[in-house]
Design an enzyme around this catalytic site. Structure first.
Site, PDB file in Angstrom:
ATOM      1  N   GLU A 149      -0.850   2.540   2.190  1.00  0.00           N
ATOM      2  CA  GLU A 149       0.620   2.569   2.145  1.00  0.00           C
ATOM      3  C   GLU A 149       1.151   3.779   1.369  1.00  0.00           C
ATOM      4  O   GLU A 149       2.210   3.713   0.751  1.00  0.00           O
ATOM      5  CB  GLU A 149       1.164   1.276   1.514  1.00  0.00           C
ATOM      6  CG  GLU A 149       0.643  -0.002   2.180  1.00  0.00           C
ATOM      7  CD  GLU A 149       1.278  -0.286   3.530  1.00  0.00           C
ATOM      8  OE1 GLU A 149       2.420   0.136   3.743  1.00  0.00           O
ATOM      9  OE2 GLU A 149       0.619  -0.909   4.384  1.00  0.00           O
ATOM     10  N   LEU A 150       0.396   4.861   1.386  1.00  0.00           N
ATOM     11  CA  LEU A 150       0.741   6.105   0.671  1.00  0.00           C
ATOM     12  C   LEU A 150       0.932   5.878  -0.832  1.00  0.00           C
ATOM     13  O   LEU A 150       1.674   6.614  -1.488  1.00  0.00           O
ATOM     14  CB  LEU A 150       1.988   6.775   1.260  1.00  0.00           C
ATOM     15  CG  LEU A 150       1.880   7.281   2.705  1.00  0.00           C
ATOM     16  CD1 LEU A 150       3.107   8.123   3.066  1.00  0.00           C
ATOM     17  CD2 LEU A 150       0.614   8.104   2.928  1.00  0.00           C
TER      18      LEU A 150
END
Lengths: 399, 415
Positions: A149-150
């Site tokens: 999710e970065l």
């Protein structure tokens, strides 16, 4: 005139089945599917049909038609497992794309986990396990990293640099950007500096979230208009379009015109010879350490992500339900690993998948809608309830 | 010995429909009364389709009920009582459990109960030669009982299985329901309370003359089979402590969690199971997580029948930390299955289950110490079990029916 870095994220969690307290301690209890029912299979088949297969075919066409087109994929290990089990054709299509040399595969955690926040040892293990899986399926070794999710912080960047990756992808968060442009290259604030590509959230979300919104003033979005927006940026800037693969065909259905939009956009963009697509590796491999040292620093002391309005990790860690289950599952790491029991280890690792905690999120308003869209549960409370039963079973196996 | 009485009994629910505590008690009591030759006409606000042979059932539903009067009702227009566990029913329009019921406009409640009273009174008047005494169960039936008494002049006995004080958040109940209860017990010639505890509430909170109130504890039918106890059911490696009941303030589930916290500090492997649903559910989940008990306290959700049986057969300790419980049938069900029971002192069952461990619901330390002792000291656990089984020998419906019959005779003699 800028360069576009286009990256798509492929992930499907192993969702918990309808597990009951009466399953606790049953030998060989499976948390994720039963012989009668496998929701993960149904979901994968549905999404494959609507998104994976048509979009992979489209990407294949675009690569054949346009010399200058390329992109990057991040593919979780648990996605690969499900693709192999449920729709091997998806894997074959990706393999074909990777063979062209136009599709870069990024490094990440095998279980799409939050290990970077909770356990450095598990983080390292999962990245290695993922690398091995990518090597196995695609015969390539990833050189750029993108975390679950970065999720990103100075600390995580340092861990990633130590593992030897060339660069990282993450989100541009206003509170740490200080008004600077997200289309430039940055370096991490860490002992070992890493170059960073930052997501262009407005342009990414125009496609990923707003495309089919009839209330949106630009609906229906034409490829020409979108091209105008992209071309506002000067040469040498990077417009980083990062999004879920399922944007194409699943979040935005085929009848919204999403596939056609993308096909036309790529063609129009590449009609101009000064425009180009780049992959993270193409960018990072050009940079020598002295170049990286000169890049402006992106200082992120607290973890950020690409999720929700806050762009932090509260989607997974905000409430007590999430915090206690996260605490418990990571506290079992040593015990589980000491048993040397592969089945147990597998169960434990699959319980690390970040989606389990995402489903427990109780933030409402606009973010709540997004959480609810992705959740197989009617409420976050049921997600918590089921997860606790799996946890108790795992503990039972450790007594 | 005088002639067996003929009774007009006013009910609200009857098994299998909405067979909550009230329905179960009506079933047990009427069967035993019938076996003692009492003749019973039993009214219900809906059409009961299952066969009942020990008494005569009277459908007393108002034409306006059901889907605008077009459909026959097969269960009460709303379900009033929490049960040990929620009954699972296909809900029809107009049928509401007591939580939904509280959200009903008061006028609707009054209307339904008032309509029932009218229908019962009119049916009861037509057959007034067939009974000598009126026996009404809980507040939904009290207006009917009062009306019938006025029309026929026959003596009225109101039977209090629970009060609004127990059901609601202790003093935050519906004033209409409280008022209806008050009128019912005041209009009655005699009142039956299911426990001394309930009698004390009637005396203290409703100001009723204690001499008018007779205590008749509920009975329980013996188990038709020997319980399949043991750890083989699930979670076999650790002691298991069970809670079963609606997750509402008066059942004390939050005290169950406090006890769990204390016990786990001493014996970490003990597993606690909360079975049931209710308005405190989300709050209890958060409390569990906040206390770090996510893998020590599991919530089964609503369970019944086979699953309920399985949980009881597996449990090593059963806890009922109720803040206010007129009786507490589920504690008897646990005792029948040879489970040592810890009960709150504010319960009716604590008066008859002297073998169980009765502790103040707020005394978390003593409750926790009792759990630890029961899961670590097998001899002690066995003593408790045996004591409970001896108690159960006396808790029969036959005994309860005997007392009720006596009361009928006494009432008839006095009026």
């Amino acid at each position: 005139m800028p360069k576009i870095c286009f990256y798509l994220h492929l992930h499907q969690p192993h969702r918990l089945r309808d597990i009951s307290i009466f399953d606790v301690g049953k030998p060989g209890a499976n948390y994720f599917y039963s012989d009668q029912k496998d929701d993960n299979r149904e979901i994968f088949l549905k999404v494959a049909h609507k998104s994976y297969l048509p979009m992979l075919s489209l990407l294949n066409q675009l690569i054949n038609e346009h010399e200058g087109f390329n992109c990057a994929f991040s593919i979780s290990g648990v996605f690969l497992e499900q693709a192999e089990k449920y729709v091997p054709e998806v894997l074959e299509l990706i393999q074909r794309l990777v063979k062209t040399g136009k599709v870069e595969i990024l490094a990440e955690t095998y279980y799409h986990s939050l290990a970077s926040l909770y356990s450095p040892t598990e983080f390292l293990e999962e990245v290695k396990q993922h690398e091995a899986a990518i090597q196995h399926w695609f015969e390539v070794k990833p050189s750029s990293f993108r975390n679950t999710e970065l999720i990103y912080s100075n600390h995580i960047a340092q861990m990633v640099a130590k593992m030897g990756y060339q660069g990282m992808l993450t989100e541009a968060v206003d509170r740490y950007m200080g008004g600077r442009q997200k289309t430039k290259l940055y370096s991490s604030y860490a002992e070992n500096k890493l170059p960073l590509l930052l997501k262009h959230a407005p342009l990414s979300d125009d496609i990923a979230f707003r495309f089919s919104n009839r209330q949106w003033q630009w609906h229906p979005l034409s490829a020409e208009r979108y091209l105008d927006w992209v071309e506002l940026y000067p040469e040498n800037d990077y417009v980083n379009l990062f999004m879920d693969f399922e944007t194409f065909g699943e979040h935005q259905w085929e009848d919204t015109g999403i596939f056609e939009f993308f096909r036309v956009f790529v063609a129009r963009f590449l009609q101009k010879e000064w425009n180009s697509f780049v992959t993270p590796e193409m960018v990072f491999s050009q940079l020598k350490p002295p170049d990286v040292a000169k890049l402006p620093v992106y200082d992120v002391p607290e973890p950020i992500s690409w999720a929700d309005i806050d762009r932090d990790t509260t989607a997974w860690t905000e409430n007590e339900l999430q915090q206690d289950t996260l605490r418990l599952i990571y506290s079992l790491e040593k015990k589980v690993k000491q048993t040397g029991n592969q089945e147990l280890l597998n169960k434990w690792k699959n319980l690390l998948i970040s989606d389990h905690f995402y489903y427990m999120c109780t933030k409402w308003s606009a973010d709540g809608d997004v959480h609810a869209y992705f959740s197989p549960y009617e409420t976050p409370y049921e997600a918590y309830r089921s997860y606790c039963i799996a946890l108790a079973d795992l503990q039972e196996n450790l007594i | 010995m005088s002639q067996p009485a003929q009774v007009m009994m006013i009910g609200w629910e009857y098994p299998p429909h909405n067979s909550g505590g009230l329905g179960v008690a009506c079933h047990g009591l009427t069967k035993a009364l019938a076996s003692q030759k009492t003749q019973i006409h039993f009214t219900l606000p809906y059409l009961h389709t299952d066969k009942v042979s020990h008494m005569k059932l009277l459908q007393c539903s108002d034409d306006s009920w059901g889907a605008e009067g077009l459909e026959t009702l097969y269960q009460p227009p709303f379900s009033v009582y929490d049960t040990t566990l929620e009954t699972l029913q296909v809900r029809k329009s107009g049928d509401l459990d007591q939580y939904a019921l509280r959200t009903l406009p008061r006028s609707e409640l009054e209307t339904k109960v008032g309509q029932y009273a009218k229908v019962v009174a009119s049916a009861g008047r037509k057959m007034k030669n067939k009974y000598q005494v009126i026996h009404a169960h809980d507040w939904m039936s009290f207006p009917a009982g009062i009306k019938l008494k006025q029309k026929t002049g026959k003596p009225l006995i109101t039977h209090v299985h629970s009060t609004e004080y127990d059901r609601s958040g202790l003093g935050s109940g519906s004033s209409y329901i409280e008022h209806t209860e008050y009128l019912g017990i005041n209009a009655a010639d005699k009142v039956i309370a299911v426990s001394h505890y309930t009698k004390s509430i009637l005396v203290q909170k409703y100001g009723i003359n204690p001499n008018k109130v007779a205590v008749v504890h509920n009975g329980i039918d013996p188990l038709p089979f020997y319980p399949d106890r043991g750890r083989h059911h699930f979670a076999g490696k650790r002691p298991l402590v069970a809670f079963m009941g609606r997750l509402t303030l008066h059942k004390g589930a939050d005290y169950f969690l406090k006890v769990a916290k204390k016990v786990v500090e001493e014996v970490p492997e003990v597993l606690f199971v909360v079975a049931g649903s209710g308005d405190m559910y989300h709050e209890l989940l958060f409390q569990t997580a906040r206390e770090g008990l996510s893998a020590s306290v599991l919530f089964s959700g609503f369970i019944r029948d086979v699953q309920k049986e399985k949980l009881l057969n597996r449990a090593d300790v059963f806890m009922m930390p109720s803040i206010s419980e007129p009786f507490g049938l589920v504690a008897l069900e646990a005792a029948q299955r040879h489970i040592p029971v810890i009960i709150s002192k504010n319960t009716g069952v604590s008066e008859v289950m002297t073998g169980s461990l009765a502790i103040d619901f707020w005394d978390v330390d003593r409750m926790a110490a009792a759990v630890v002792k029961l899961v670590t000291d097998q001899e002690f656990a066995q003593q408790v079990r045996d004591g409970q089984l001896q108690n159960l020998d006396h808790l029969t419906w036959d005994e309860a029916a005997g007392k009720v019959n006596q009361l009928y005779q006494q009432t008839l003699a006095e009026t």
